[in-house]
Design an enzyme around this catalytic site. Structure first.
Site, PDB file in Angstrom:
ATOM      1  N   LYS A 203       7.210   8.828  -8.993  1.00 52.21           N
ATOM      2  CA  LYS A 203       7.129   9.141  -7.554  1.00 52.21           C
ATOM      3  C   LYS A 203       6.593   7.967  -6.737  1.00 52.21           C
ATOM      4  O   LYS A 203       5.944   7.073  -7.253  1.00 52.21           O
ATOM      5  CB  LYS A 203       6.279  10.395  -7.351  1.00 52.21           C
ATOM      6  N   ARG A 237       6.601  17.638 -15.609  1.00 53.43           N
ATOM      7  CA  ARG A 237       8.015  17.406 -15.281  1.00 53.43           C
ATOM      8  C   ARG A 237       8.226  15.893 -15.243  1.00 53.43           C
ATOM      9  O   ARG A 237       7.709  15.219 -14.353  1.00 53.43           O
ATOM     10  CB  ARG A 237       8.318  18.054 -13.921  1.00 53.43           C
TER      11      ARG A 237
HETATM   12  C1  9MG Z   1      12.420  19.238  -8.078  1.00 50.65           C
HETATM   13  N1  9MG Z   1      11.132  18.563  -8.075  1.00 50.65           N
HETATM   14  C2  9MG Z   1      10.893  17.282  -7.681  1.00 50.65           C
HETATM   15  N2  9MG Z   1       9.591  17.020  -7.775  1.00 50.65           N
HETATM   16  C3  9MG Z   1       8.987  18.144  -8.234  1.00 50.65           C
HETATM   17  C4  9MG Z   1       7.677  18.505  -8.530  1.00 50.65           C
HETATM   18  O1  9MG Z   1       6.659  17.662  -8.340  1.00 50.65           O
HETATM   19  N3  9MG Z   1       7.431  19.744  -8.984  1.00 50.65           N
HETATM   20  C5  9MG Z   1       8.448  20.641  -9.145  1.00 50.65           C
HETATM   21  N4  9MG Z   1       8.133  21.883  -9.587  1.00 50.65           N
HETATM   22  N5  9MG Z   1       9.719  20.351  -8.868  1.00 50.65           N
HETATM   23  C6  9MG Z   1       9.984  19.133  -8.430  1.00 50.65           C
END
Ligand code: 9MG
Length: 257
Positions: A203, A237
């Site tokens: 990110k 994730r």
């Molecule tokens: C789809 N998506 C992109 N970033 C995310 C994040 O930080 N958390 C979740 N649950 N979905 C995300």
């Protein structure tokens, strides 16, 4: 949770996996690297990402969900649209990952009837405008408050807490200092009675801290994932499954004595 973006404008893979075949190849790679669950998305949620129609989103993701589910691969679907949620559940998804926390009309009912797990994420604003001027008095308290309200709404709609997961939503309507504050105090989300999912992989907050472009954020992503794990996150994730898995193996070997 390994990430599969079936979107031509996906922020970190430049549309590389924008077809069923290449998405499935990437899925096989992430499973081999140790992913427990794959999150399939057909619409980019990055700031300013292009919205897509229900039809287009279904066209992108349903063949992927069907193919993976038929091979018993656990699949989550990243969507905020009730129509897509319903079709994804019929195609075999075991979880819906909703960055909008089931606020779309009809979304709570689809999940209650569908019997699947759901991740409720915090976002201030919407993906088109959320990074314009995010404002909080107390980011941790306000994000927790929002998630508590969405958990209550989900339970009132008949979704049992065993099927609920929460996520503070790093980068969704937050400045760098909001994101750092949330990560520093992530342990405060562990008393909400449900598992916490965290998405920090590649990110922009990691780009701002390191000065690295998106393709060069793997080390920062692994460090962030470890910090989140150490503060209690249960689902991470990530794009880089093997690197994250290796770091977690070291963490677990030391912390589980
Ligand atoms: C789809 N998506 C992109 N970033 C995310 C994040 O930080 N958390 C979740 N649950 N979905 C995300």
């Amino acid at each position: 949770m390994g990430i599969i973006n079936v979107t031509p404008d996906s922020f970190s893979d430049g549309g590389l996996y924008a077809s069923t075949e290449s998405a499935l190849r990437h899925a096989a790679h992430l499973i081999e690297e140790g992913a427990d669950l794959l999150d399939i998305g057909g619409e980019s949620t990055r700031p300013g990402g292009t919205p897509v129609s229900v039809q287009e989103e279904l066209h992108r993701i349903i063949p992927v969900v069907k193919a993976l589910s038929s091979m018993n691969t656990p699949v989550s679907v990243d969507t905020s649209k009730p129509e897509v949620m319903r079709a994804a559940i019929e195609a075999g998804a075991i979880m819906i990952n909703d960055v909008n926390a089931l606020r779309a009309p009809g979304a709570l009912e689809v999940i209650a009837e569908g019997g699947v797990a759901v991740c409720l994420m915090h976002m201030q604003g919407d993906p088109l405008s959320m990074q314009a001027n995010p404002q909080y008095n107390d980011v941790v308290a306000e994000v927790k408050d929002f998630l508590r309200q969405r958990l209550n709404a989900a339970e009132a709609a008949g979704i049992p807490c065993e099927r609920l997961v929460i996520d503070p939503g790093f980068g969704f309507g937050k400045t760098l200092s909001h994101n750092i504050e949330l990560l520093r105090h992530l342990d405060q989300f562990m008393d909400m009675g449900v598992p916490v999912l965290v998405g920090l992989s590649r990110k922009s907050m990691l780009g701002k801290i390191t000065g690295n472009e998106v393709g060069d954020r793997i080390h920062a992503s692994v460090a962030a994932a470890l910090l989140a794990r150490a503060k209690g996150a249960r689902i991470l994730r990530v794009h880089d499954v093997k690197a994250t898995r290796d770091a977690l193996a070291v963490y677990d070997a030391v912390s589980m004595v």
